[in-house]
Each structure stands twice: as C-alpha cells, then as structure tokens.
Write an enzyme that holds these catalytic residues in place. Structure first.
Site, PDB file in Angstrom:
ATOM      1  N   LYS A  70       0.103   4.300  -0.188  1.00  0.00           N
ATOM      2  CA  LYS A  70      -0.494   5.504   0.411  1.00  0.00           C
ATOM      3  C   LYS A  70      -0.262   6.703  -0.517  1.00  0.00           C
ATOM      4  O   LYS A  70      -0.254   6.524  -1.728  1.00  0.00           O
ATOM      5  CB  LYS A  70       0.077   5.713   1.826  1.00  0.00           C
ATOM      6  CG  LYS A  70      -0.045   4.421   2.655  1.00  0.00           C
ATOM      7  CD  LYS A  70       0.204   4.582   4.117  1.00  0.00           C
ATOM      8  CE  LYS A  70      -0.001   3.230   4.808  1.00  0.00           C
ATOM      9  NZ  LYS A  70       0.172   3.293   6.253  1.00  0.00           N
ATOM     10  N   GLY A  96       3.096   2.265  10.757  1.00  0.00           N
ATOM     11  CA  GLY A  96       4.058   3.346  10.599  1.00  0.00           C
ATOM     12  C   GLY A  96       4.807   3.697  11.876  1.00  0.00           C
ATOM     13  O   GLY A  96       5.464   4.725  11.956  1.00  0.00           O
ATOM     14  N   GLU A 107      -4.980  -4.861  10.582  1.00  0.00           N
ATOM     15  CA  GLU A 107      -3.947  -3.855  10.804  1.00  0.00           C
ATOM     16  C   GLU A 107      -4.186  -3.140  12.132  1.00  0.00           C
ATOM     17  O   GLU A 107      -4.985  -2.198  12.192  1.00  0.00           O
ATOM     18  CB  GLU A 107      -3.958  -2.819   9.668  1.00  0.00           C
ATOM     19  CG  GLU A 107      -3.709  -3.407   8.299  1.00  0.00           C
ATOM     20  CD  GLU A 107      -3.139  -2.374   7.331  1.00  0.00           C
ATOM     21  OE1 GLU A 107      -2.205  -2.725   6.616  1.00  0.00           O
ATOM     22  OE2 GLU A 107      -3.610  -1.215   7.316  1.00  0.00           O
ATOM     23  N   SER A 164       3.911  -2.143  10.154  1.00  0.00           N
ATOM     24  CA  SER A 164       5.372  -2.233  10.296  1.00  0.00           C
ATOM     25  C   SER A 164       5.944  -3.583   9.857  1.00  0.00           C
ATOM     26  O   SER A 164       6.872  -4.098  10.482  1.00  0.00           O
ATOM     27  CB  SER A 164       5.786  -1.894  11.727  1.00  0.00           C
ATOM     28  OG  SER A 164       5.432  -0.546  12.030  1.00  0.00           O
ATOM     29  N   GLY A 174       5.247   1.355   4.519  1.00  0.00           N
ATOM     30  CA  GLY A 174       6.576   1.937   4.311  1.00  0.00           C
ATOM     31  C   GLY A 174       7.563   1.050   3.570  1.00  0.00           C
ATOM     32  O   GLY A 174       8.241   1.507   2.638  1.00  0.00           O
ATOM     33  N   GLU A 194      -6.530   4.660   8.050  1.00  0.00           N
ATOM     34  CA  GLU A 194      -6.332   6.095   7.767  1.00  0.00           C
ATOM     35  C   GLU A 194      -7.594   6.701   7.147  1.00  0.00           C
ATOM     36  O   GLU A 194      -7.911   7.870   7.382  1.00  0.00           O
ATOM     37  CB  GLU A 194      -5.097   6.279   6.866  1.00  0.00           C
ATOM     38  CG  GLU A 194      -3.813   6.039   7.656  1.00  0.00           C
ATOM     39  CD  GLU A 194      -2.656   5.465   6.858  1.00  0.00           C
ATOM     40  OE1 GLU A 194      -2.681   5.533   5.613  1.00  0.00           O
ATOM     41  OE2 GLU A 194      -1.727   4.933   7.492  1.00  0.00           O
ATOM     42  N   ASN A 235       0.866  -1.184   0.000  1.00  0.00           N
ATOM     43  CA  ASN A 235       0.000   0.000   0.000  1.00  0.00           C
ATOM     44  C   ASN A 235       0.906   1.238   0.000  1.00  0.00           C
ATOM     45  O   ASN A 235       1.525   1.553   1.007  1.00  0.00           O
ATOM     46  CB  ASN A 235      -0.896  -0.030   1.250  1.00  0.00           C
ATOM     47  CG  ASN A 235      -1.705   1.244   1.414  1.00  0.00           C
ATOM     48  OD1 ASN A 235      -1.781   2.068   0.484  1.00  0.00           O
ATOM     49  ND2 ASN A 235      -2.307   1.418   2.577  1.00  0.00           N
ATOM     50  N   HIS A 260      -9.344   1.178   5.136  1.00  0.00           N
ATOM     51  CA  HIS A 260      -8.041   1.363   5.789  1.00  0.00           C
ATOM     52  C   HIS A 260      -8.209   2.283   6.998  1.00  0.00           C
ATOM     53  O   HIS A 260      -9.009   3.218   6.965  1.00  0.00           O
ATOM     54  CB  HIS A 260      -7.028   1.956   4.802  1.00  0.00           C
ATOM     55  CG  HIS A 260      -5.629   1.900   5.335  1.00  0.00           C
ATOM     56  ND1 HIS A 260      -5.148   2.844   6.215  1.00  0.00           N
ATOM     57  CD2 HIS A 260      -4.628   1.002   5.153  1.00  0.00           C
ATOM     58  CE1 HIS A 260      -3.893   2.519   6.546  1.00  0.00           C
ATOM     59  NE2 HIS A 260      -3.554   1.412   5.911  1.00  0.00           N
TER      60      HIS A 260
HETATM   61  P1  13P Z   1       3.400   0.419   7.608  1.00  0.00           P
HETATM   62  O1  13P Z   1       3.893  -0.880   6.986  1.00  0.00           O
HETATM   63  O2  13P Z   1       4.129   1.619   7.100  1.00  0.00           O
HETATM   64  O3  13P Z   1       3.331   0.316   9.089  1.00  0.00           O
HETATM   65  O4  13P Z   1       1.883   0.616   7.092  1.00  0.00           O
HETATM   66  C1  13P Z   1       0.990  -0.433   7.208  1.00  0.00           C
HETATM   67  C2  13P Z   1      -0.245  -0.088   6.445  1.00  0.00           C
HETATM   68  O5  13P Z   1      -0.995   0.787   6.826  1.00  0.00           O
HETATM   69  C3  13P Z   1      -0.519  -0.830   5.210  1.00  0.00           C
HETATM   70  O6  13P Z   1      -1.798  -0.584   4.742  1.00  0.00           O
END
Ligand code: 13P
Length: 249
Positions: free
Chosen positions: A11, A173, A167, A213, A235, A97, A9, A95
C-alpha cells in the site's frame, strides 16, 4: 498443481530506501522457498529499484494499480507498459481501497486486466464484499458480479494468466480474518463462478488468494483449505520477518 502465491501489498508504505532495505533483508529468508511464488508490491517510486534488487532471486514485483491506456494525457496515471519496463511482473487490479476511495468499478477493472495482459503482466484481480453486504447476505451476488463484469470478454487463454484475490473488505486491516472455513466457502463460490463463465478446467487451474488480516499465526489454517491458493498480505507484509514467516507457512 496450483502453485501457491504469497504476495505482499505494501500500500502507501515505504520510501525507496526502505523498500530496498526490505528486499535485501527478505531475499535470504525466502531464497529456498520453492514451494510458492513470492511477490512484493511496492509503491510506484520504488518499483524499479526493488525490481533491480531482486532480479536474480525468486521474488517477483508487482505494481498496486495501473491505467488501461498505453500512454496519453492522463495526469498522475501509470501505464502497464511503464510498469513492465520498470521491471515488474505483476499488477494488482481492483483492490477494494481503489474501489472505495478512487472510483474503481468493475468496468475499469476489466479494461485494466486487458491492459495488463497486453503488457505481459500478471493481473492480481481483487474481489470482495463489504461488511454491510455480508450482513445482508449479498456476498455471492456482489462477488459474482465483480467476477462476471471484471472478467468479461476474456478468452480462456487470457484467464489462464490471471490470479484472483478474495479480500472481504471487513477483514482488511481490521485484525478480523475470515475463518478458514468462511473464506473457503467464498473461494469455492469463485471457483464455481469461473467454471460457469469459462470451463471446468479453467476453474480447476485458476489460483485464488485470500486477503484480509493474514498473519504468521493464521496462514497455516488458511492454506490448509483446498481452494485457497495463497495470500495477499497487507500489514504483515511490511516486516521481512513476518512476511517470510507467512511465505514459509
Ligand atoms: P491487511 O493484511 O492489512 O488486512 O490488508 C489486506 C490487503 O488489503 C491486501 O491487499
């Protein structure tokens, strides 16, 4: 029996040019990775260029969100039919976010799942608790409700096209991955919830990805858990080398 899925992803990262350069670098690194499905989720503007670039490869393409209507006066929104036509095969729905910053609810998640299925896209449905909820011991209540309301009124056949991603918000993150055992505990709970809402066979078949992560050095431990069927990577999916290392765990 459950083929693993490793999805990246991106983002709100990567221009069209950067996205195309990324997949050009990724293709040779994962072209013989037949043990799992590989998916990348670029931002909307890059969807079609990336999809064209990976057409003859084993890489699938996902959008990061969608609207539930086919078309209409919804400024700024993108329908599943448009996403499909751009060449994508998957769409991330719910998601954290989106839930946290853009008002996504279990009800809109549910509508978006139906819209994705209508357009023949595979929904990657995200669930997960916040840190405060985990500390109050509410993980199962929150995730259970996200599952029950998010998957409301789906038939078993429809459910068979869906991927779930667990998640935990506190692991996104932050560099704070859930330990494989902790993640597996919630994965088992999600699978049991699917058994209660649908059936034992649906629960045995559904793929549940872990996200939060995920890195090249922790993917192996996560994938060793029987109820973890892959990863949704943020990330660490932004560099071809580290994403390929996760794919080739
Ligand atoms: P990270 O791997 O950066 O923690 O993000 C996870 C995520 O939100 C994937 O959708």
């Amino acid at each position: 029996m459950r083929k693993p899925v490793i999805a990246g992803n991106w983002k709100m990262f990567k221009t069209v040019e950067e996205a195309v350069a990324f997949v050009d670098a990724l293709v040779p690194l994962v072209e013989s990775s037949a043990h799992c499905e590989v998916v990348v989720a670029p931002p909307f503007p890059a969807l079609s260029s990336v999809a064209q670039r990976v057409k003859a490869t084993n890489i699938g393409v996902s959008a990061q969100d969608c609207h539930w209507e086919k078309e209409g006066a919804f400024t700024g929104e993108v329908s599943c039919e448009m996403i499909k036509e751009a060449g994508a095969s998957h769409v991330i729905i719910g998601h954290s976010e989106r839930r946290q910053f853009f008002g996504e609810t279990n009800e809109t998640v549910n509508k978006k799942i139906f819209a994705a299925l209508r357009a023949f896209l595979v929904p990657i449905v995200c669930v997960g608790e916040s840190l405060a909820e985990r500390e109050k011991n509410e993980t199962e209540r929150v995730v259970g409700e996200q599952m029950t309301k998010g998957l409301d009124s789906l038939t078993e056949l429809q459910l068979s096209h869906i991927i779930v991603a667990y998640e935990p918000v506190w692991a996104i993150g932050t560099g704070r991955t859930a330990t494989p055992e902790l993640a597996a505990e919630t994965h088992r709970f999600i699978r049991d919830t699917v058994a209660k809402l649908f059936s034992r066979s649906s629960s045995a078949a559904i793929r549940i990805l872990y996200g939060g992560s995920v890195k090249p050095d922790n993917i192996k431990g996560l994938m060793a858990q029987p109820d973890i069927d892959g990863a949704l990577v943020g990330g660490a999916s932004l560099k071809p080398d580290s994403f390929a290392a996760i794919v080739n765990f």
